[in-house]
Scaffold this motif. Structure first.
Motif, mmCIF file in Angstrom:
data_model
loop_
_atom_site.group_PDB
_atom_site.id
_atom_site.type_symbol
_atom_site.label_atom_id
_atom_site.label_comp_id
_atom_site.label_asym_id
_atom_site.label_seq_id
_atom_site.Cartn_x
_atom_site.Cartn_y
_atom_site.Cartn_z
ATOM 1 N N ARG A 1 -6.923 6.869 -8.388
ATOM 2 C CA ARG A 1 -6.305 5.492 -8.184
ATOM 3 C C ARG A 1 -7.018 4.393 -7.585
ATOM 4 O O ARG A 1 -8.752 4.484 -7.795
ATOM 5 N N TRP B 1 0.768 -1.393 0.241
ATOM 6 C CA TRP B 1 0.134 0.009 0.044
ATOM 7 C C TRP B 1 1.056 1.360 0.040
ATOM 8 O O TRP B 1 0.587 2.234 -0.576
ATOM 9 N N PRO C 1 -2.119 4.444 -10.724
ATOM 10 C CA PRO C 1 -1.841 3.671 -10.029
ATOM 11 C C PRO C 1 -3.279 2.604 -8.731
ATOM 12 O O PRO C 1 -4.035 2.874 -8.951
ATOM 13 N N VAL D 1 -3.878 -1.337 -6.233
ATOM 14 C CA VAL D 1 -3.690 -2.056 -5.373
ATOM 15 C C VAL D 1 -4.685 -3.332 -5.853
ATOM 16 O O VAL D 1 -5.697 -2.763 -5.919
ATOM 17 N N ALA E 1 1.899 -0.330 -9.026
ATOM 18 C CA ALA E 1 1.476 0.356 -7.901
ATOM 19 C C ALA E 1 1.530 1.738 -8.055
ATOM 20 O O ALA E 1 1.632 2.706 -8.303
ATOM 21 N N LEU F 1 2.322 2.490 -3.865
ATOM 22 C CA LEU F 1 1.785 2.986 -4.387
ATOM 23 C C LEU F 1 1.104 4.886 -4.848
ATOM 24 O O LEU F 1 1.886 5.452 -3.992
ATOM 25 N N LEU G 1 -6.865 4.027 0.789
ATOM 26 C CA LEU G 1 -5.574 4.684 -0.004
ATOM 27 C C LEU G 1 -6.053 5.225 -1.532
ATOM 28 O O LEU G 1 -5.317 6.186 -1.932
#
Ligand SMILES: Cc1cc2nc3c(=O)[nH]c(=O)nc-3n(C[C@H](O)[C@H](O)[C@H](O)COP(=O)(O)O)c2cc1C
Ligand code: SF4
Ligand code: SF4
Ligand code: FES
Lengths: 443, 324
Positions: free
Chosen positions: A76, A65, A204, A206, A196, A68, A114
């Motif tokens: 994101r 995480w 980006p 995850v 990431a 990122l 995030l």
């Protein structure tokens, strides 16, 4: 009874519904995170928890995480990997089917941490009915103001989408998954760049496993330090194990990491011992791609210590005498099992699932399957075992994605630990119909 | 700038250069073979794995070796990096493995293949292959498909390098072919037959490292080593018009792009130049073209003879002048 985090409320009637889920403390982490915590603090807690990816590789989630990229003005994404196609693994299905809201709760909380406005569940095509369950749960969450604009009256807005795959194992590999999500052919990308930095639509991203994300609410509610106290060493927390094969009680179990393998196989709380009182022959501990180990090595390490259900203990001894926790697909084989036949089944799978992009995996998986096929059919040739060994060695470590390794490791480990059985097949094809002789070879 | 050492030879290269590009700058025998990388195609490389090398030192800052062999065409250099290619037994063995994988299902129909003599797989097999095969199963077959009027497709010969796919993506207005199916059943196909019709499709022939895509107008006309490559040009509205002509006698048998010493097209040419301009009068001949890469073509080479003739003529002229 070991500590339960994910399956604690699994037997509560109606837990599938939002109301019952909330009555049992559900969505408290969303409330806590959105109203009282800064995103970075959550990432910090996840780091402290020592939570590692439950999809197979065991990469520390907090670290993932924190990698990122956060360029200004660029979306994101959080993508949940529910492709679960590794043979022997069925824990994500169980979780999503029984308590879909725990995943949604984890996704909202994680996305807040995030800074993702949109997240997505990529679920394998064969789990179509589970996707319906998820969709229904998502609808409930929208109706309750837990999804959509200004969640629980805060500034955070979030949308979740479910995308059903078309049934390809390779689409579980995170970059193939992203390609597939974008509507393209599910070919793994050549890395770098990593997701990431440039993931879904170049933004980006995850990618985390279902179980990983479902563990986040507990960490947010109880703190990373509390989570880290569960488990053993760097294997913190609990792990879902999909137990199958020759055991009395196959199923999905939540274990506290660190219990012994022996306990897991033989205790009444878990697998309940080998079916029909037979002897244990071998175990594939973490899904079909991890090395198979014979009974004596799965129960005890080479040094004679009891083998534990943890990342470190299972890989103790490297590939020479150890294996991996992988995705937690725990397959148990009794003394009547033919390791060679089992391997042939695995080899067929990897051949069928190779995407075909890189030469070693595309050509090598098919070649290995053909050789294994002739061996199990009683037409094996002298030298076939060595040839198999050589082919797997030339695939391993030389491919774009780890599917090549996943195809090579089962072959390598079966030959490493059960070579005599291969030779028996090749030298005495007339005897392969009766498996009894194989038992003598085990000891 | 970054300093990289490959098999003991060092060079300073701009940041972002790949190991393969750096090796090509150094030149010589230590350049890794490449089948799927193509210098004029973006995002090419990484698939075939023939260009793998060992990074024995990551960089000055982080000297740890890389844990696995890496594709040199897709790995960028770091300052202080040390790379082993021909000096690593591990690399050579792994490469032999890759070449074996590329060959197990290859039909080995070189005697009837138009690519023979300028085929990268032939070169690769010759340099890194085994004399005997260990593969004793029937080789893969595909149904022949007609992909269009100009290009002949032999899927059995394809090595899945994706160069033709990237060419269609990057230089034509619409890609209508790609990879169908999965694993070793994958095939390059148009799905709908005879679909490839655009002005630059012929370049797919030039980028194909093997005989999977060949020129229908050149089919079975001659072995390439019996033809003479000439640099030539013409005024063309669609492309630069700079091509290589492959002549036999005064007949133009084939027109291709000009390829560099790695066998990779220098400039793209249009289909009109390639397929329709087969009259020597269409072209301004610049002179013989030097083919570095393919031993068979070079062996039969006449350019040295021509060059020598030029010198001889010059000498004679000078003698005549001197006499006067
Ligand atoms: C061939 C292949 C198949 C995979 N399949 C899955 C899968 O079905 N589910 C999953 O969570 N991860 C799968 N992975 C791992 C993912 O690439 C990725 O590492 C994972 O989703 C990351 O999540 P985690 O860090 O939470 O484990 C697969 C990897 C490979 C190479
Ligand atoms: S290793 Fe296999 S599955 Fe992975 S990219 Fe290469 S061919 Fe595809
Ligand atoms: S047809 Fe030729 S260029 Fe296209 S992928 Fe196959 S080998 Fe490569
Ligand atoms: S040329 Fe580098 S992988 Fe093919």
């Amino acid at each position: 009874m070991g500590k339960k985090i994910l399956l604690e409320h699994i037997n509560v009637p109606g837990i599938k519904s939002l109301d019952v889920y909330r009555q049992n403390g559900g969505y408290a982490s969303v409330e806590k995170a959105l109203k009282t915590m800064a995103p970075d603090v959550i990432v910090e807690e996840v780091k402290k928890s020592g939570l590692r990816g439950r999809g197979g590789a065991g990469f520390p989630t907090g670290m993932k995480w924190s990698f990122l990229a956060k360029p200004e003005g660029v979306e994101r994404y959080l993508v949940v990997n529910a492709d679960e196609s590794e043979p022997g693994t069925f824990k994500d299905r169980y979780l999503m089917e029984k308590i879909p809201h725990i995943l949604l709760e984890g996704m909202i909380t994680s996305s807040f941490a995030l800074g993702a406005k949109t997240s997505c569940i990529y679920i394998r095509g064969e789990y179509f009915y589970v996707s319906r369950i998820l969709e229904a749960a998502i609808e409930e969450a929208y109706a309750a103001g837990l999804l959509g604009k200004n969640i629980l009256g805060t500034n955070f807005s979030h949308d979740i989408f479910v995308q059903v795959g078309a049934g390809a194992y390779i689409c579980g590999e995170e970059t193939a998954l992203l390609e597939s999500l974008e509507g393209k052919r599910g070919n793994p990308r050549i890395k770098p760049p990593f997701p990431a930095v440039a993931g879904l639509y170049g933004c980006p991203t995850v990618v985390n496993n279902v179980e990983t994300i479902a563990s986040v609410p507990y960490i947010v509610m109880n703190g990373g330090d509390d989570y880290a106290k569960i488990g053993i060493g760097r294997s913190t927390g609990t792990k879902l194990i999909s137990a199958s094969g020759h055991i009395n009680k196959p199923g999905v179990y939540e274990i506290e990491m660190g219990i012994t393998v022996e306990d897991f196989i033989y205790s009444e709380e878990y697998c309940g011992g080998i079916l029909n009182g037979k002897k244990l022959k071998a175990v594939v501990a973490g899904g079909s791609s991890v090395p198979i180990l014979p009974a004596e090595l799965i129960l005890r390490t080479e040094k004679g210590e009891p083998r534990l259900m943890s990342y470190e203990s299972l890989s103790d001894g490297g590939f020479a005498t150890g294996t991996m926790l992988g995705s937690g697909g725990f397959m148990v084989y009794d003394e009547t099992t033919s390791i060679v036949k089992n391997l042939y089944t695995f080899a067929r799978f990897y051949h069928h699932e190779s995407c075909g992009q890189c030469s070693p995996c595309r050509e090598g998986t098919g070649w290995m399957e053909k050789i294994l096929h002739r061996i199990v059919e009683g037409h094996g040739k002298h030298g076939d075992t060595d040839l198999l060994w050589d082919i797997q060695r030339k695939i391993e470590g030389n491919t774009i994605c780890p599917l090549g390794d996943a195809a090579a490791w089962p072959v390598a480990s079966a030959i490493r630990h059960f070579r005599a059985e291969f030779e028996e097949y090749i030298n005495h094809p007339e005897r392969i119909k009766e498996f009894k002789h194989l038992q003598e070879l085990v000891s | 700038m970054a300093k990289v050492t490959i098999d003991g030879e060092s060079i300073e290269v701009p940041d972002g250069t790949t190991i393969l590009q750096a090796a090509r700058m150094i030149g010589g025998d230590n350049v890794p073979p490449a089948m799927c990388y193509h210098s004029k195609l973006k995002t090419s490389g990484g698939y075939c794995r023939t260009c793998i090398v060992k990074v024995s030192k990551g960089s000055e800052k982080d000297p740890r070796p890389m844990p696995k062999l890496v594709p040199s065409c897709r790995t960028t250099v770091m300052d202080g990096m040390e790379v082993q290619n021909n000096t690593s037994a591990e690399v050579l063995e792994a490469r032999r493995g890759v070449v074996e994988f590329l060959l197990i299902n290859h039909p080995l129909d070189c005697p009837v293949c138009d690519q023979a003599g300028e085929c990268h797989l032939q070169d690769l097999g010759y340099e890194n292959g085994a004399a005997k095969t260990r593969y004793d199963f029937p080789r893969r077959k595909f149904n022949m498909i007609d992909i269009g009027p100009n290009i002949k497709m032999h899927m059995t010969r394809c090595i899945m390098c994706f160069r033709c796919v990237k060419t269609a993506d990057q230089i034509t207005d619409n890609r209508v072919h790609g990879m169908l199916f999965r694993g070793d059943a994958s095939e390059i196909s148009t799905y709908i037959e005879k679909a490839i019709i655009n002005d630059f499709s012929g370049n797919m022939i030039d980028v194909c490292p093997v005989g999977a895509l060949t020129d229908k107008t050149f089919r079975f006309k001659s072995r390439v080593w019996f033809t003479k490559p000439m640099d030539a040009h013409r005024d063309c509205k669609k492309c630069s018009g700079k091509v290589a002509l492959w002549e036999k006698g005064n007949e133009v048998l084939r027109v291709t792009s000009r390829k560099d010493k790695w066998g990779e097209s220098e400039e793209w040419i249009c289909n009109e130049c390639r397929f329709d301009k087969k009259d020597i009068k269409d072209w301004v001949i610049e002179g013989p073209r030097h083919i570095d890469r393919h031993s068979v073509i070079s062996l039969n080479h006449y350019e040295n003879v021509v060059a020598k003739l030029k010198i001889d003529i010059a000498k004679q002229q000078k003698q005549i002048v001197d006499k006067k």
